[in-house]
Design an enzyme around this catalytic site. Structure first.
Site, PDB file in Angstrom:
ATOM      1  N   ASP A   1      62.362  45.408  30.864  1.00  0.00           N
ATOM      2  CA  ASP A   1      63.441  44.885  30.609  1.00  0.00           C
ATOM      3  C   ASP A   1      63.537  44.326  29.124  1.00  0.00           C
ATOM      4  O   ASP A   1      62.343  44.523  28.370  1.00  0.00           O
ATOM      5  CB  ASP A   1      63.750  43.598  31.565  1.00  0.00           C
TER       6      ASP A   1
ATOM      7  N   ASP B   1      65.874  41.679  27.111  1.00  0.00           N
ATOM      8  CA  ASP B   1      65.844  40.293  26.901  1.00  0.00           C
ATOM      9  C   ASP B   1      65.187  39.527  27.435  1.00  0.00           C
ATOM     10  O   ASP B   1      65.132  39.391  28.843  1.00  0.00           O
ATOM     11  CB  ASP B   1      67.483  39.823  26.999  1.00  0.00           C
TER      12      ASP B   1
END
Length: 191
Positions: free
Chosen positions: A7, A9
């Site tokens: 992922d 952020d």
């Protein structure tokens, strides 16, 4: 080809409840570029899968997103690594998009683009939707405490969710990468 899905952020860069909207606001978490480089140097194909609903909300545009991703690519390259791709969903939560995590469309896109099966690959995230998307494709979810990770850990502790009973949890991406190298790298690629 050994695949690792990250992922963005909260895992690679600092997250914000107000969204990361520009390259100036895109600040790497200390050691994340180096951690990605370690994976690449050990023979892993590293990709990013990220929801970017700020696009559909009008908080930033594609040029801003590309500038953020250029900054990320440059940091990883300077650390001696490479990202094989950055896959993103530009849609909001109400758009019913199949690529928006927790759905698995981004991972489908990764598999199609790289001609690889993601099943069994580690997927590192900081939110429940990251982990759920990975489980849908047979990935091995790993949680980091950066970003929304602490909140996610608290949610999991309050639930009877057996799917995440033996979930590996690490302080940050650097620690998660050490685990991935130990568990998934071939013996001759470990340093």
């Amino acid at each position: 080809m050994k695949l690792v899905i990250l992922d963005r952020d909260g895992v690679i860069n600092c997250d914000s409840d107000h969204y990361v909207k520009s390259a100036d606001e895109f600040v790497l978490i200390e050691g994340s570029a180096e951690a990605i480089a370690k994976l690449h140097q050990a023979g892993f194909t590293v990709v990013v899968a990220t929801n970017q609903s700020g696009l559909s909300r009008g908080l930033f545009d594609l040029d801003d997103l590309e500038a953020m991703h250029d900054k990320l690519q440059q940091a990883v390259e300077q650390a001696g690594g490479e990202l094989a791709g950055i896959f993103y969903c530009p849609h909001g939560p109400d758009d019913d998009c199949p690529c928006r995590k927790p759905r698995a469309g981004l991972i489908d896109a990764i598999e199609a683009e790289l001609e690889i099966c993601a099943a069994g690959s580690p997927l590192v995230g900081d939110s429940l939707r990251d982990l759920e998307a990975g489980l849908k494709k047979g990935c091995e979810p790993i949680l980091v405490k950066t970003g929304k990770g602490e909140r996610t850990l608290a949610k999991l502790a309050d639930s009877d969710n057996e799917r995440f009973q033996n979930l590996p949890v690490f302080t940050n991406l650097q620690q998660a990468v050490l685990y991935i190298l130990d568990q998934y790298a071939s013996p001759d690629s470990r340093e």
